[in-house]
Structure formats: structure tokens, C-alpha cells
Design an enzyme around this catalytic site. Structure first.
Site, PDB file in Angstrom:
ATOM      1  N   HIS A  48       6.143  10.657 -11.119  1.00 50.44           N
ATOM      2  CA  HIS A  48       6.949   9.475 -11.426  1.00 50.44           C
ATOM      3  C   HIS A  48       7.824   9.880 -12.603  1.00 50.44           C
ATOM      4  O   HIS A  48       7.436  10.756 -13.395  1.00 50.44           O
ATOM      5  CB  HIS A  48       6.066   8.290 -11.821  1.00 50.44           C
ATOM      6  CG  HIS A  48       5.209   7.800 -10.682  1.00 50.44           C
ATOM      7  ND1 HIS A  48       3.844   7.754 -10.754  1.00 50.44           N
ATOM      8  CD2 HIS A  48       5.555   7.352  -9.454  1.00 50.44           C
ATOM      9  CE1 HIS A  48       3.372   7.292  -9.609  1.00 50.44           C
ATOM     10  NE2 HIS A  48       4.382   7.043  -8.801  1.00 50.44           N
ATOM     11  N   ASP A  51       5.828   9.808 -15.623  1.00 48.21           N
ATOM     12  CA  ASP A  51       4.748  10.803 -15.731  1.00 48.21           C
ATOM     13  C   ASP A  51       5.310  12.001 -16.484  1.00 48.21           C
ATOM     14  O   ASP A  51       4.613  12.646 -17.267  1.00 48.21           O
ATOM     15  CB  ASP A  51       4.305  11.320 -14.341  1.00 48.21           C
ATOM     16  CG  ASP A  51       3.535  10.279 -13.535  1.00 48.21           C
ATOM     17  OD1 ASP A  51       2.805   9.478 -14.140  1.00 48.21           O
ATOM     18  OD2 ASP A  51       3.678  10.286 -12.294  1.00 48.21           O
ATOM     19  N   GLU A 173       9.617   6.226   0.817  1.00 49.94           N
ATOM     20  CA  GLU A 173       8.191   6.195   1.197  1.00 49.94           C
ATOM     21  C   GLU A 173       7.872   4.778   1.652  1.00 49.94           C
ATOM     22  O   GLU A 173       7.621   3.898   0.823  1.00 49.94           O
ATOM     23  CB  GLU A 173       7.327   6.600  -0.015  1.00 49.94           C
ATOM     24  CG  GLU A 173       5.842   6.596   0.280  1.00 49.94           C
ATOM     25  CD  GLU A 173       4.974   6.979  -0.935  1.00 49.94           C
ATOM     26  OE1 GLU A 173       5.502   7.512  -1.931  1.00 49.94           O
ATOM     27  OE2 GLU A 173       3.766   6.720  -0.872  1.00 49.94           O
ATOM     28  N   HIS A 212      -0.195   3.819   4.320  1.00 50.81           N
ATOM     29  CA  HIS A 212       0.891   2.848   4.470  1.00 50.81           C
ATOM     30  C   HIS A 212       1.145   2.559   5.952  1.00 50.81           C
ATOM     31  O   HIS A 212       1.426   1.426   6.333  1.00 50.81           O
ATOM     32  CB  HIS A 212       2.172   3.353   3.807  1.00 50.81           C
ATOM     33  CG  HIS A 212       2.045   3.529   2.324  1.00 50.81           C
ATOM     34  ND1 HIS A 212       3.066   4.031   1.552  1.00 50.81           N
ATOM     35  CD2 HIS A 212       1.037   3.263   1.455  1.00 50.81           C
ATOM     36  CE1 HIS A 212       2.684   4.072   0.279  1.00 50.81           C
ATOM     37  NE2 HIS A 212       1.459   3.618   0.207  1.00 50.81           N
ATOM     38  N   ASP A 249      -6.139   4.285  -0.479  1.00 54.39           N
ATOM     39  CA  ASP A 249      -5.940   5.705  -0.826  1.00 54.39           C
ATOM     40  C   ASP A 249      -7.244   6.497  -0.792  1.00 54.39           C
ATOM     41  O   ASP A 249      -7.587   7.222  -1.741  1.00 54.39           O
ATOM     42  CB  ASP A 249      -5.282   5.834  -2.215  1.00 54.39           C
ATOM     43  CG  ASP A 249      -3.894   5.233  -2.264  1.00 54.39           C
ATOM     44  OD1 ASP A 249      -3.241   5.142  -1.211  1.00 54.39           O
ATOM     45  OD2 ASP A 249      -3.450   4.840  -3.368  1.00 54.39           O
ATOM     46  N   ASP A 282      -2.251  11.728  -1.637  1.00 52.28           N
ATOM     47  CA  ASP A 282      -2.177  10.560  -2.518  1.00 52.28           C
ATOM     48  C   ASP A 282      -3.515   9.850  -2.384  1.00 52.28           C
ATOM     49  O   ASP A 282      -3.651   8.903  -1.610  1.00 52.28           O
ATOM     50  CB  ASP A 282      -1.008   9.647  -2.122  1.00 52.28           C
ATOM     51  CG  ASP A 282      -0.672   8.641  -3.224  1.00 52.28           C
ATOM     52  OD1 ASP A 282      -1.417   8.595  -4.230  1.00 52.28           O
ATOM     53  OD2 ASP A 282       0.323   7.907  -3.092  1.00 52.28           O
TER      54      ASP A 282
HETATM   55  C1  3MF Z   1       1.597   3.410  -3.556  1.00 52.53           C
HETATM   56  C2  3MF Z   1       1.934   4.834  -3.499  1.00 52.53           C
HETATM   57  C3  3MF Z   1       2.567   5.399  -4.725  1.00 52.53           C
HETATM   58  C4  3MF Z   1       3.609   6.433  -4.402  1.00 52.53           C
HETATM   59  C5  3MF Z   1       4.164   7.057  -5.642  1.00 52.53           C
HETATM   60  C6  3MF Z   1       5.183   8.115  -5.395  1.00 52.53           C
HETATM   61  C7  3MF Z   1       1.316   5.285  -6.733  1.00 52.53           C
HETATM   62  O1  3MF Z   1       1.040   2.901  -2.430  1.00 52.53           O
HETATM   63  O2  3MF Z   1       1.675   5.470  -2.515  1.00 52.53           O
HETATM   64  O3  3MF Z   1       1.565   5.951  -5.553  1.00 52.53           O
HETATM   65  O4  3MF Z   1       3.107   7.408  -3.567  1.00 52.53           O
HETATM   66  O5  3MF Z   1       4.724   6.054  -6.399  1.00 52.53           O
HETATM   67  O6  3MF Z   1       6.099   7.777  -4.470  1.00 52.53           O
HETATM   68 MG    MG Z   2       1.973   7.455  -1.819  1.00 53.22          MG
END
Ligand code: 3MF
Ligand code: MG
Length: 344
Positions: A48, A51, A173, A212, A249, A282
Site C-alpha cells: 500500500h 506501507d 482488484e 473476492h 482471507d 493475500d
Molecule cells: C481486501 C484486499 C486488500 C487488497 C490490498 C491490495 C487489504 O479484501 O484484498 O488487502 O488486496 O489492498 O490491493
Molecule cells: Mg487482496
């Protein structure tokens, strides 16, 4: 040996706090994480913007670049690359109602400022990918915002980023909900539509996260396949998810092994990674995980990918063809189950 190169974000190793309770593990410094990531076999870090440059709102454009250069030194020390930078447009008071499609003009300008700074940071870190996870882009109350207006605002924002830097690539994304109720760009199909509407579709693609897709009620391997077919799958976030609920996740493959297998299989079959793309993770450690096991979910996820690569290498395409010709889908399905259970 894996065919893939792997990436991970520093947020994958975290203190264990959730919406209902405080941290359960101690904080690990950024440099320590990078060192450990490289030991575990990762070759790139996902970022990020903050980050890389904490408190960036308080810094000038030059100061932000200077801070980013310090991060690059740490990456170089451990022979790690930066995969992408993602503007964190969901934490700031300016983005309470979204960023690029906020109803406040001032807040939309703030979102663009962060997007431009993310590009600056990416350049300092030596990468050309910007990821847009559009966390708060959509509606909490449907009547607050026209979805037509909101979609056009997103396209406008991406066009401005493409103008700002002539070679930067934008990866959306997609996620259908959470924290927003109705998101504007929920699936790979939406991403491709938005890409086509920008001024340079060749620089706008997608990053697919398994969880997702599941939240959208879709099979991640088909979302990956769709992106690959369009030549626009430039990143993945492999993980897992137990049904349609809050984003979990989980470690890759721990909920749905067959779906995980098919994700690895479609990536391999289409030579994903040939243009330098990474297999990103992730994944979140469980809240019960102890300090000593802070990286175990990452090791487990990598081991799942390796194991499924082996399964994919043993997949009997001759038998598959025979089953397809004779419409013996029952036979093919059982073959896959037996392969995954180690009976084949
Ligand atoms: C949230 C995510 C995020 C993204 C990240 C980078 C915190 O559901 O998946 O993780 O992956 O912001 O794009
Ligand atoms: Mg992600």
C-alpha cells in the site's frame, strides 16, 4: 520446484486484531518481515502507498519519494522486488464516502493526490503496477449515488493516472462488497468493461483474489480464466473463503481443494507468469495463532500451491479427453477427486 514467482504484502503478517477484539500478537518490523519473506521463497513485496511511506499525508512530494528510496534500499538488501503499490483509500477521513467517486469534490481530489503519489512511490521502488482495490467505491445507501455517475468517475480517475505516467499499468482488484455494501466494480467482467472504456485499455487490467470471486458467488478459477482470455490477468491474490460472508482471507486451498486445484491448473495451462507476473498471496493468520507461528499461514499457502502444481503436472489429459468424448463427466469428476485424495 515451483514454476511461479511469489509475492506477499506486509499486511499478511499482522497482530491479529479484528473488528471485535484487540491484537493477540506482537508487532514485527517491516525489515524483519521482508527478510523472512525472502527466506520463505517470496521474490516480491506488495505495497500500500503508506506501507512504503507511513504518514505520507504530512509529507511533501519530494519527501515521499525520499522515504520510498529508503524502502527500496531494504528491498535491495534482501534481493526482493516491489510488485505493485496500491493507494490506501479506505482509512483516511477524506475517504469516508469513497475516493474517486466520493460525493465530495475535495475528497475526490485527495484520492487523486494519493493515486499520483502511489505512482511516484512505485517508480522509486522500481515497479510499474498500481493496484486499485476499490474498498469504499460504491454505496452504503443505494440512493446516495448514481451507479452511472460513479462508474464514469472511476474511468475518469484511471484516465488521469494513465496521463500522469506514460507507462504505468493499472490493475483493478474487484470485490463485490465489504466494507462497501454495493460496489461499483465487483468482478473481472466489470474490470474488463472499465478497462475498455479508458483511454488506454492496453494499460488497464485486473488482479483476481480468490476470496473476492467467492464473495461474488463465482468460481475463482473461472474469473482467472476470463482475465487470462482477455490477456489482462496481471496479478492474483490466492487465498480461500468459507462461503459468502465477511472476507476471511484464509490460507490457500484450505476450504475448497478442488477449486484451488483448478486455479493452479488454469494458471499453469496458460503460462501465467511468462511476462513477469507474480502469484501473490493475500492471507490472514487466525486470531488464535501465536507469535512463533506468525508466518505459518504463508508457508502453508505456498506448500498448497507447490502440492497442487504437482497434482496438475500429473493430471491425465488423455483420460480427460476420453471422458469428454464419451460424455463420462461422472468418471472425470471422480478421477479428479481421486487425484486430489492421493488415490491416483
Ligand atoms: C481486501 C484486499 C486488500 C487488497 C490490498 C491490495 C487489504 O479484501 O484484498 O488487502 O488486496 O489492498 O490491493
Ligand atoms: Mg487482496
Amino acid at each position: 520446484m515451483s514454476r511461479f514467482k511469489f509475492s506477499v504484502g506486509p499486511w499478511n503478517v499482522h497482530e491479529g486484531a479484528d473488528s471485535y477484539g484487540p491484537a493477540t500478537r506482537s508487532t514485527i518490523s517491516f525489515e524483519e518481515k521482508v527478510k523472512k519473506f525472502s527466506e520463505l521463497g517470496f521474490s516480491a513485496v506488495q505495497f500500500h502507498d503508506d506501507d512504503a511511506v507511513p504518514n505520507m499525508n504530512d509529507l511533501s512530494e519530494e519527501e515521499i519519494k525520499e522515504e520510498a528510496r529508503k524502502v527500496k534500499t531494504i528491498l535491495d538488501k534482501y534481493n526482493m522486488a516491489a510488485e505493485f503499490v496500491a493507494p490506501r483509500l479506505w482509512m483516511d477521513p477524506h475517504t469516508i464516502d469513497g475516493g474517486f467517486m466520493s460525493t465530495s469534490k475535495e475528497d475526490r481530489e485527495f484520492a487523486m493526490w494519493r493515486a499520483y503519489r502511489s505512482i511516484d512511490i512505485a517508480r522509486e521502488l522500481g515497479c510499474d503496477k498500481i493496484v486499485l482495490w476499490l474498498a469504499r467505491e460504491g454505496t452504503l445507501c443505494a440512493e446516495t449515488k448514481s451507479p452511472v455517475w460513479a462508474t464514469k468517475k472511476l474511468i475518469e480517475a484511471i484516465d488521469k493516472m494513465l496521463d500522469y505516467d506514460a507507462t504505468i499499468k493499472i490493475l483493478i482488484e474487484p470485490k463485490p462488497n465489504e466494507p462497501i455494501d454495493r460496489s461499483i466494480c465487483g468482478t473481472m467482467g466489470h474490470v474488463m468493461g472499465v478497462s475498455a472504456a479508458t483511454k488506454d485499455p492496453s494499460r488497464v487490467g485486473g488482479l483476481l483474489e480468490s476470496a473476492h470471486a467467492i464473495l461474488a458467488g463465482l468460481d475463482p478459477s473461472h474469473e482467472i480464466g476470463f482475465g487470462l482470455a482477455m490477456g489482462k490477468l496481471w496479478g492474483v491474490h490466492l487465498n480461500d473463503q468459507n462461503g459468502i460472508k465477511f472476507d476471511q482471507d484464509k490460507s490457500f486451498g484450505v476450504e475448497n481443494l478442488r477449486q484451488a486445484f483448478n486455479q493452479v491448473k488454469v494458471l499453469l495451462e496458460n503460462n501465467y507468469g511468462a511476462n513477469g507476473e507474480y502469484v501473490g498471496l493475500d492471507v490472514k493468520a487466525m486470531r488464535t495463532t501465536t507469535d512463533e507461528d506468525s508466518y505459518k499461514h504463508l508457508e502453508n499457502s505456498l506448500n498448497m500451491v507447490y502440492a497442487l502444481e504437482e497434482k496438475a503436472a500429473r493430471f491425465d489429459y488423455e483420460y480427460q479427453k476420453k471422458c469428454v468424448m464419451s460424455r463420462d463427466f461422472e468418471g472425470l469428476e471422480m478421477y479428479v477427486m481421486e487425484l486430489l485424495m492421493g488415490l491416483k
